[in-house]
Design a protein around this motif. Structure first.
Motif, PDB file in Angstrom:
ATOM      1  N   GLU A  10       4.014  11.116   3.592  1.00  0.00           N
ATOM      2  CA  GLU A  10       2.850  10.329   3.279  1.00  0.00           C
ATOM      3  C   GLU A  10       2.130  11.119   2.556  1.00  0.00           C
ATOM      4  O   GLU A  10       1.193  10.505   1.626  1.00  0.00           O
ATOM      5  CB  GLU A  10       2.097  10.543   4.694  1.00  0.00           C
ATOM      6  N   THR A  11       2.021  12.614   2.343  1.00  0.00           N
ATOM      7  CA  THR A  11       1.209  12.955   1.347  1.00  0.00           C
ATOM      8  C   THR A  11       2.068  13.844  -0.002  1.00  0.00           C
ATOM      9  O   THR A  11       1.588  14.020  -0.942  1.00  0.00           O
ATOM     10  CB  THR A  11       0.491  14.284   1.868  1.00  0.00           C
ATOM     11  N   GLY A  12       3.257  13.867   0.244  1.00  0.00           N
ATOM     12  CA  GLY A  12       3.935  14.440  -0.499  1.00  0.00           C
ATOM     13  C   GLY A  12       5.002  13.862  -1.378  1.00  0.00           C
ATOM     14  O   GLY A  12       5.693  14.320  -2.298  1.00  0.00           O
ATOM     15  N   ASP A  13       5.283  12.316  -0.991  1.00  0.00           N
ATOM     16  CA  ASP A  13       6.277  11.715  -1.730  1.00  0.00           C
ATOM     17  C   ASP A  13       5.728  11.201  -3.043  1.00  0.00           C
ATOM     18  O   ASP A  13       4.751  10.751  -3.154  1.00  0.00           O
ATOM     19  CB  ASP A  13       6.527  10.436  -0.893  1.00  0.00           C
ATOM     20  N   ILE A  14       6.473  11.528  -4.170  1.00  0.00           N
ATOM     21  CA  ILE A  14       5.845  11.175  -5.388  1.00  0.00           C
ATOM     22  C   ILE A  14       6.880  10.020  -6.051  1.00  0.00           C
ATOM     23  O   ILE A  14       8.070   9.771  -5.553  1.00  0.00           O
ATOM     24  CB  ILE A  14       5.939  12.484  -6.388  1.00  0.00           C
ATOM     25  N   ILE A  15       6.540   9.707  -7.237  1.00  0.00           N
ATOM     26  CA  ILE A  15       7.384   8.574  -7.944  1.00  0.00           C
ATOM     27  C   ILE A  15       8.771   8.844  -7.947  1.00  0.00           C
ATOM     28  O   ILE A  15       9.536   8.033  -7.690  1.00  0.00           O
ATOM     29  CB  ILE A  15       6.609   8.108  -9.153  1.00  0.00           C
ATOM     30  N   SER A  75       0.679  -1.270   0.027  1.00  0.00           N
ATOM     31  CA  SER A  75      -0.097  -0.132  -0.055  1.00  0.00           C
ATOM     32  C   SER A  75       0.670   1.078   0.122  1.00  0.00           C
ATOM     33  O   SER A  75       0.403   2.195  -0.455  1.00  0.00           O
ATOM     34  CB  SER A  75      -0.934  -0.067   1.128  1.00  0.00           C
ATOM     35  N   GLY A  76       2.102   1.197   0.719  1.00  0.00           N
ATOM     36  CA  GLY A  76       2.671   2.316   0.523  1.00  0.00           C
ATOM     37  C   GLY A  76       3.302   2.925  -0.775  1.00  0.00           C
ATOM     38  O   GLY A  76       3.287   4.119  -1.118  1.00  0.00           O
ATOM     39  N   ASN A  77       3.274   1.710  -1.688  1.00  0.00           N
ATOM     40  CA  ASN A  77       3.722   2.170  -3.178  1.00  0.00           C
ATOM     41  C   ASN A  77       2.590   2.706  -3.700  1.00  0.00           C
ATOM     42  O   ASN A  77       2.881   3.658  -4.664  1.00  0.00           O
ATOM     43  CB  ASN A  77       4.102   0.878  -3.920  1.00  0.00           C
ATOM     44  N   LEU A  78       1.669   2.304  -3.362  1.00  0.00           N
ATOM     45  CA  LEU A  78       0.408   2.753  -4.262  1.00  0.00           C
ATOM     46  C   LEU A  78       0.049   4.316  -3.770  1.00  0.00           C
ATOM     47  O   LEU A  78      -0.583   4.910  -4.729  1.00  0.00           O
ATOM     48  CB  LEU A  78      -0.898   1.761  -3.750  1.00  0.00           C
ATOM     49  N   GLN A  79       0.221   4.455  -2.424  1.00  0.00           N
ATOM     50  CA  GLN A  79       0.219   5.587  -1.968  1.00  0.00           C
ATOM     51  C   GLN A  79       1.046   6.571  -2.596  1.00  0.00           C
ATOM     52  O   GLN A  79       0.650   7.807  -2.949  1.00  0.00           O
ATOM     53  CB  GLN A  79       0.492   5.891  -0.397  1.00  0.00           C
ATOM     54  N   VAL A  80       2.288   6.179  -3.086  1.00  0.00           N
ATOM     55  CA  VAL A  80       3.209   7.233  -3.851  1.00  0.00           C
ATOM     56  C   VAL A  80       2.593   7.591  -5.137  1.00  0.00           C
ATOM     57  O   VAL A  80       2.667   8.583  -5.585  1.00  0.00           O
ATOM     58  CB  VAL A  80       4.540   6.605  -4.048  1.00  0.00           C
ATOM     59  N   ILE A  81       1.811   6.500  -5.796  1.00  0.00           N
ATOM     60  CA  ILE A  81       1.454   6.676  -7.123  1.00  0.00           C
ATOM     61  C   ILE A  81       0.197   7.490  -6.953  1.00  0.00           C
ATOM     62  O   ILE A  81      -0.030   8.620  -7.799  1.00  0.00           O
ATOM     63  CB  ILE A  81       0.998   5.350  -7.964  1.00  0.00           C
ATOM     64  N   TYR A  82      -0.346   7.330  -5.998  1.00  0.00           N
ATOM     65  CA  TYR A  82      -1.768   8.347  -5.610  1.00  0.00           C
ATOM     66  C   TYR A  82      -1.269   9.701  -5.451  1.00  0.00           C
ATOM     67  O   TYR A  82      -1.938  10.676  -5.961  1.00  0.00           O
ATOM     68  CB  TYR A  82      -2.774   7.841  -4.215  1.00  0.00           C
ATOM     69  N   ASN A  83      -0.305   9.837  -4.700  1.00  0.00           N
ATOM     70  CA  ASN A  83       0.263  11.313  -4.475  1.00  0.00           C
ATOM     71  C   ASN A  83       0.643  11.800  -5.490  1.00  0.00           C
ATOM     72  O   ASN A  83       0.186  13.283  -6.025  1.00  0.00           O
ATOM     73  CB  ASN A  83       1.165  11.271  -3.540  1.00  0.00           C
ATOM     74  N   THR A  84       1.423  11.244  -6.549  1.00  0.00           N
ATOM     75  CA  THR A  84       1.777  11.737  -8.039  1.00  0.00           C
ATOM     76  C   THR A  84       0.665  12.160  -8.552  1.00  0.00           C
ATOM     77  O   THR A  84       0.660  13.366  -9.183  1.00  0.00           O
ATOM     78  CB  THR A  84       2.745  10.540  -8.567  1.00  0.00           C
ATOM     79  N   VAL A  85      -0.313  11.368  -8.805  1.00  0.00           N
ATOM     80  CA  VAL A  85      -1.512  11.575  -9.893  1.00  0.00           C
ATOM     81  C   VAL A  85      -2.042  12.660  -9.241  1.00  0.00           C
ATOM     82  O   VAL A  85      -2.627  13.789 -10.020  1.00  0.00           O
ATOM     83  CB  VAL A  85      -2.392  10.504  -9.831  1.00  0.00           C
ATOM     84  N   ILE A  86      -2.533  12.858  -7.917  1.00  0.00           N
ATOM     85  CA  ILE A  86      -3.358  13.984  -7.326  1.00  0.00           C
ATOM     86  C   ILE A  86      -2.680  15.329  -7.324  1.00  0.00           C
ATOM     87  O   ILE A  86      -3.144  16.380  -8.020  1.00  0.00           O
ATOM     88  CB  ILE A  86      -3.862  13.578  -5.644  1.00  0.00           C
TER      89      ILE A  86
END
Lengths: 317, 292
Positions: free
Chosen positions: A264-269, A83-94
């Motif tokens: 948590e909110t700012g890490d991007i790919i 889930s940590g990796n998916l969070q990174v992808i989510y952060n990037t997209v948002i």
């Protein structure tokens, strides 16, 4: 008759042979001029693309490319299961989507407002001022923002203090980090992005406005029925082309503004790939994540160019 | 006329005020940095400085320019910017010239152009690039900052389009007079393409002056850091481990006024060429963006 035809044919053939020889002689230096460029392009662009195969390997620098063992899709399975990796992808997209949307709307609005100014000196002064941040690097701006947004004596918090607002740790809070990143990015880019729209506005035929004026249209109506329709093609092109940046959330900016508090909110790919790959040394997994980004980005760019070509006849070259 | 209308006049006043505020907002950060850099260190540390220096002094600048490592990184940056502009510019011209010819002169032109343009659409990303530099033995060398950026498809396409707008008759006349392609390129195309070449050179110069990440990952010794990388480590990361500073130097370098002076010096070259940047970048963007 036949004889002359034959002679003519023969003559023609001789001419084409001569011509192609001449052409080749003329073209040879042209091909030679391309050689260094092609070599550089292969070495520094295409070899790294081929290097993506380490996404399927357990790459160890001391073993090298060939010797490192294959692991198949292991890195990709981990990429999509944790889930940590998916969070990174989510952060990037948002982050990137918000930047794309605001990055389209703000410059258009600004260009329309600037277009209403008829004092040329004022208009030019404003342009000169708003283009400036675009040229400064995120290291410079990051340094400035870290100082200005600091909760201890930063200019922004001092200013908010006048209104009785408690200091906010903009770059250390998961609530504030994304808005800060998006607003500061728009702030840096919006001025420069207006150039394309201003060029379009300057190209609109003045007789359209004169005719509307005759018919008694207000300025609001003129903007709505003349200016905006005339800008529509370029707005569509810019909008579509920006789709290619769907996974570019802005490495330079985030790297210079973020810290472990806001991973948590700012890490991007891109920042994630840097930390996992170059700091921790997990080359295989980092490359898999980078490859995911490259492939998705490629698909989006190709679709974007196709759409731009279809709807606005836009071509790269 | 619409602008004699009362409602429009009110809108106009608001518009002027709004745009002025927005424009000022774009300059405030730089003005603030400038003000802090010329202030007394106590006032700056306490956060008393707004947009005007308090207890004016140039101590921060003497401190900064007295720092050998800082000055050295400026020289690295200058060297990088010059090499990083001259070599890629030459390369871009050499590629754009043949590709600007028509299909019957140079066969496979579209394919070769796509070979370059494809790099705009897809890339290997940082890890493969890092390993490449490692394998080529370019670590800690100036070339690791320059060679990977010699080819830019965007620059090629821009110059190629410009070359195409030059009338064919000029080239034909040159060839008639016995000039070869190299001569035609440098004696005829080059002088005629000055606006495009100036634009591209400025693109490259700004890019190299501002680049910091490659310096950070490819340079193992801080004496090879370009200025942008130096500023990144000292001001943004506040990581002094690479720099071997004495405790006294360390205290000075993390002083708020000194940081601001460093930032301002880092931005200064950009500010100095800014009038040209504005003029040519606008041209370049319009050239590349709305050419249809």
């Amino acid at each position: 008759m036949e004889e002359t035809n034959e002679i003519n044919n023969h003559e023609n053939k001789r001419r084409t042979v001569k011509k192609s020889k001449l052409n080749w002689k003329r073209a040879a230096p042209l091909y030679l001029m391309l050689v260094p460029g092609v070599i550089f392009c292969i070495v520094f662009q295409y070899i790294p693309m081929a290097g993506l195969i380490i996404a399927f390997k357990d790459f160890k620098p001391w073993l090298g490319f060939a010797e490192s063992p294959w692991v198949g899709l292991k890195h990709f399975e981990f990429l999509f299961s944790y889930s940590g990796n998916l969070q990174v992808i989510y952060n990037t997209v948002i982050i990137s989507v918000l930047k794309l949307v605001l990055g389209l709307i703000v410059p258009i609005a600004f260009a329309l407002l600037l277009n209403e100014i008829r004092k040329m000196v004022f208009k030019r002064t404003i342009q000169t001022m708003v283009y400036l941040p675009y040229f400064l690097s995120w290291v410079i701006l990051g340094g400035i923002l870290l100082d200005m947004l600091s909760p201890e004596g930063g200019l922004v918090n001092n200013f908010l203090g006048f209104f009785g607002i408690d200091p906010i740790f903009f770059l250390g809070s998961n609530t504030w980090f994304r808005p800060t990143v998006i607003i500061s990015d728009i702030w840096k880019e919006f001025g420069f992005s207006t150039i394309v729209y201003l060029a379009t506005l300057a190209g609109i035929n003045p007789s359209l406005y004169e005719a509307a004026e005759m018919d008694g249209a207000t300025r609001k109506k003129q903007t709505w029925h003349i200016t905006l329709p005339c800008m529509m093609p370029i707005i569509v092109v810019m909008g579509i082309l920006s789709l290619g940046n769907i996974l570019n959330a802005g490495f330079d900016q985030i790297f210079n503004l973020y810290n472990p508090l806001v991973y948590e909110t700012g890490d991007i790919i891109d920042t994630f790939v840097y930390r996992v790959g170059l700091v921790k040394g997990d080359f295989g997994f980092a490359t898999a994540m980078g490859m995911f980004k490259s492939v998705i980005g490629f698909i989006f760019i190709v679709i974007a160019y196709r759409l731009a070509y279809k709807f606005a006849d836009y071509k790269i070259f | 006329m619409y602008y004699k209308n009362r409602g429009y006049k009110i809108f106009n006043v608001f518009n002027y005020v709004f745009l002025s505020l927005l424009a000022i907002l774009c300059l405030i950060p730089l003005i603030h940095v400038l003000a802090v850099s010329f202030s007394g260190s106590a006032a700056a540390a306490a956060g008393f400085v707004g947009l005007w220096p308090v207890n004016f002094t140039i101590d921060a600048y003497t401190e900064t320019l007295g720092n050998e490592k800082f000055v050295n990184s400026i020289f690295v940056s200058i060297q990088r910017t010059i090499l990083g502009t001259v070599i890629p510019m030459l390369m871009t011209m050499l590629i754009a010239y043949p590709l600007s010819k028509s299909n019957d002169i140079i066969k496979g032109r579209a394919m070769i152009t796509w070979f370059f343009v494809f790099t705009m659409l897809f890339s290997g990303g940082i890890i493969p690039n890092y390993i490449l530099i490692l394998e080529l033995g370019l670590m800690n060398s100036m070339w690791s900052l320059i060679l990977p950026h010699t080819i830019s498809a965007f620059h090629i396409v821009l110059l190629l389009n410009f070359f195409r707008s030059i009338p064919k008759e000029i080239e034909e006349a040159a060839i008639m007079d016995g000039a070869g392609h190299i001569k035609t390129l440098f004696k005829i195309y080059l002088p005629l393409s000055m606006p495009a070449i100036a634009t591209l050179s400025l693109f490259m110069m700004v890019f190299h002056w501002n680049s910091w990440f490659d310096g950070l990952i490819y340079m193992s010794s801080s004496s090879n850091y370009p200025l942008a990388t130096f500023l990144q480590t000292v001001i943004v990361q506040q990581d002094f481990s690479q720099l071997n500073l004495s405790p006294e130097e360390m205290a000075n370098i993390s002083e708020r006024t000194v940081k601001s002076a460093q930032i301002f010096i880092g931005a200064l070259p950009i500010l100095l060429v800014y009038p040209f940047l504005q003029k040519y970048f606008v041209k370049g963007i319009v050239l590349g963006g709305v050419k249809e």
